[in-house]
Enzyme design. Sequence first.
Site, PDB file in Angstrom:
ATOM      1  N   HIS A 179     -45.558 -15.632 -47.028  1.00 51.05           N
ATOM      2  CA  HIS A 179     -44.824 -16.819 -46.358  1.00 51.05           C
ATOM      3  C   HIS A 179     -45.002 -16.866 -45.144  1.00 51.05           C
ATOM      4  O   HIS A 179     -44.288 -17.121 -44.160  1.00 51.05           O
ATOM      5  CB  HIS A 179     -43.427 -16.992 -47.020  1.00 51.05           C
ATOM      6  CG  HIS A 179     -42.543 -15.677 -46.629  1.00 51.05           C
ATOM      7  ND1 HIS A 179     -41.420 -15.373 -47.428  1.00 51.05           N
ATOM      8  CD2 HIS A 179     -42.653 -14.853 -45.480  1.00 51.05           C
ATOM      9  CE1 HIS A 179     -40.879 -14.173 -46.972  1.00 51.05           C
ATOM     10  NE2 HIS A 179     -41.496 -14.040 -45.675  1.00 51.05           N
ATOM     11  N   HIS A 203     -35.007 -15.514 -42.069  1.00 56.16           N
ATOM     12  CA  HIS A 203     -35.367 -14.599 -40.878  1.00 56.16           C
ATOM     13  C   HIS A 203     -34.852 -15.037 -39.698  1.00 56.16           C
ATOM     14  O   HIS A 203     -35.137 -15.780 -38.741  1.00 56.16           O
ATOM     15  CB  HIS A 203     -36.937 -14.937 -40.626  1.00 56.16           C
ATOM     16  CG  HIS A 203     -37.829 -14.629 -41.793  1.00 56.16           C
ATOM     17  ND1 HIS A 203     -38.107 -15.445 -42.762  1.00 56.16           N
ATOM     18  CD2 HIS A 203     -38.830 -13.698 -41.837  1.00 56.16           C
ATOM     19  CE1 HIS A 203     -38.831 -15.033 -43.539  1.00 56.16           C
ATOM     20  NE2 HIS A 203     -39.515 -13.857 -43.122  1.00 56.16           N
ATOM     21  N   HIS A 220     -47.948  -5.347 -43.593  1.00 56.78           N
ATOM     22  CA  HIS A 220     -47.599  -5.893 -42.231  1.00 56.78           C
ATOM     23  C   HIS A 220     -46.529  -5.344 -41.194  1.00 56.78           C
ATOM     24  O   HIS A 220     -45.533  -5.120 -42.034  1.00 56.78           O
ATOM     25  CB  HIS A 220     -47.530  -7.506 -41.940  1.00 56.78           C
ATOM     26  CG  HIS A 220     -46.085  -8.210 -42.603  1.00 56.78           C
ATOM     27  ND1 HIS A 220     -45.918  -8.133 -43.821  1.00 56.78           N
ATOM     28  CD2 HIS A 220     -45.256  -9.227 -41.922  1.00 56.78           C
ATOM     29  CE1 HIS A 220     -44.824  -8.809 -43.878  1.00 56.78           C
ATOM     30  NE2 HIS A 220     -44.464  -9.392 -42.759  1.00 56.78           N
ATOM     31  N   GLU A 272     -40.903  -6.588 -47.620  1.00 53.69           N
ATOM     32  CA  GLU A 272     -40.484  -7.830 -48.316  1.00 53.69           C
ATOM     33  C   GLU A 272     -41.058  -7.988 -49.752  1.00 53.69           C
ATOM     34  O   GLU A 272     -40.772  -8.571 -50.825  1.00 53.69           O
ATOM     35  CB  GLU A 272     -41.295  -9.007 -47.578  1.00 53.69           C
ATOM     36  CG  GLU A 272     -40.623  -9.099 -46.225  1.00 53.69           C
ATOM     37  CD  GLU A 272     -41.353 -10.466 -45.401  1.00 53.69           C
ATOM     38  OE1 GLU A 272     -40.463 -10.770 -44.509  1.00 53.69           O
ATOM     39  OE2 GLU A 272     -42.523 -10.784 -46.238  1.00 53.69           O
TER      40      GLU A 272
END
Lengths: 280, 134
Positions: A12, A59, A193, A240
């Site tokens: 996302h 976030h 990431h 995630e």
Amino acid sequence: MARITAGVATSHVPLLGVGIDQGKMDDPYFKPIYEGYEWSKKWIAEEKPDVIILVYNDHASAFDMNLIPTFAIGCADEFQPADEGWGPRPVPPVNNHADMAWHIAQSLILDEFDMTIINKMDVDHGLTVPLSLLFGQPDAWPVKVIPLAVNVVTYPPPSGNRCWMLGEAIARAVESFDEDLNVQIWGTGGMSHQLQGPRAGLINAEWDQKFLDDLTADPERLRHIPHIEYLRETGSEGIEMVMWLIMRGALGPMIKERHRHFHVPASNTAVGHIVLEKET
Amino acid sequence: MTQDIHEYLAEFDDIPGTRVYTTKRARAGYWLNQFAMSLMKAENREKWLADEKAYLEDWPMTDEQKQAVLDRDYNRLLDLGGNIYFLAKIFSTDGLSFVQAVSTMSGMSEEDYKAMMMAGGRSPEGMRSIKEGR
């Protein structure tokens, strides 16, 4: 009766929302990323799900450091796109199937998952970017969305196994909802990431591909990957991917991979996307 | 299976170039992160941009945290309890993208960092464990 028919997982990355919002779909940087969603857009237009249970993480948009719920389920009728510091994304509001959301919340609590119920909440790129990737730019989202937010920011996040078990409990809750509905469950975020520190920019395509493989080949392995492995192998934000396991746990043992897409990079991130159908 | 919390946490310190956002960091960085969160509002961003030092006076942060914010020293801010998604509110207000801000933490120029990402990102080889050197 409501039934879960399919699962979707996708990264996302906020930049992928920016690319769509600013009409950069054919830009050479973005094109190979969005092309990987073309199959899925056609597929979902035919599948026409009534409801998506969308697993994502906030976030620092709806939740600041004051409240850190491990699992939160959105139960209001509507959620607005969040202003993440540069204005809200120009996307439609998200309409919930609130009756079903409350039903899932109460069923999960009875099933020993102590959910946080949230009503007033804006939804950030974690939830809206996946919708844009699969549905493009409609005036209204053609589906009801139940937001399910997971803490993957403050350690410890829930274990992969706990996420899997929550997925199983969600499937039980859906099956006991007395309305004929085609329901999908989406897991979002990832893949490898790292957005912080001197090790920033870490990407582990080999590990990510194995993760995609094992969603069908060896889901039991994925279920028991410890946090330290995500951290070492996939960067500090790769964790995630535990949210993908909520999706996978909800699908049960008999599934078929229909589509897969993997691309590096989008911003700092390896983009992964998979479509899994439940076999009946 | 219950995991020993001390062993769980100790392993985090063995990852090169990474500050895992533990509860200890969350506690130390509470006001730093809440300050950053305040920049989500347009009127606060205006006040902040007009006089950064004066804006910080209202927040019960440590002097070190305040100085690191003024210096935009993001690795230092991570050490002092900052979380990247909260710190993002500061660099977004500066007009920096995630790639631009993240590159400052990697010790690379923005161009070199972008080139590394286009070439497939930073390899995990040698970046998994300090002790084991793998």
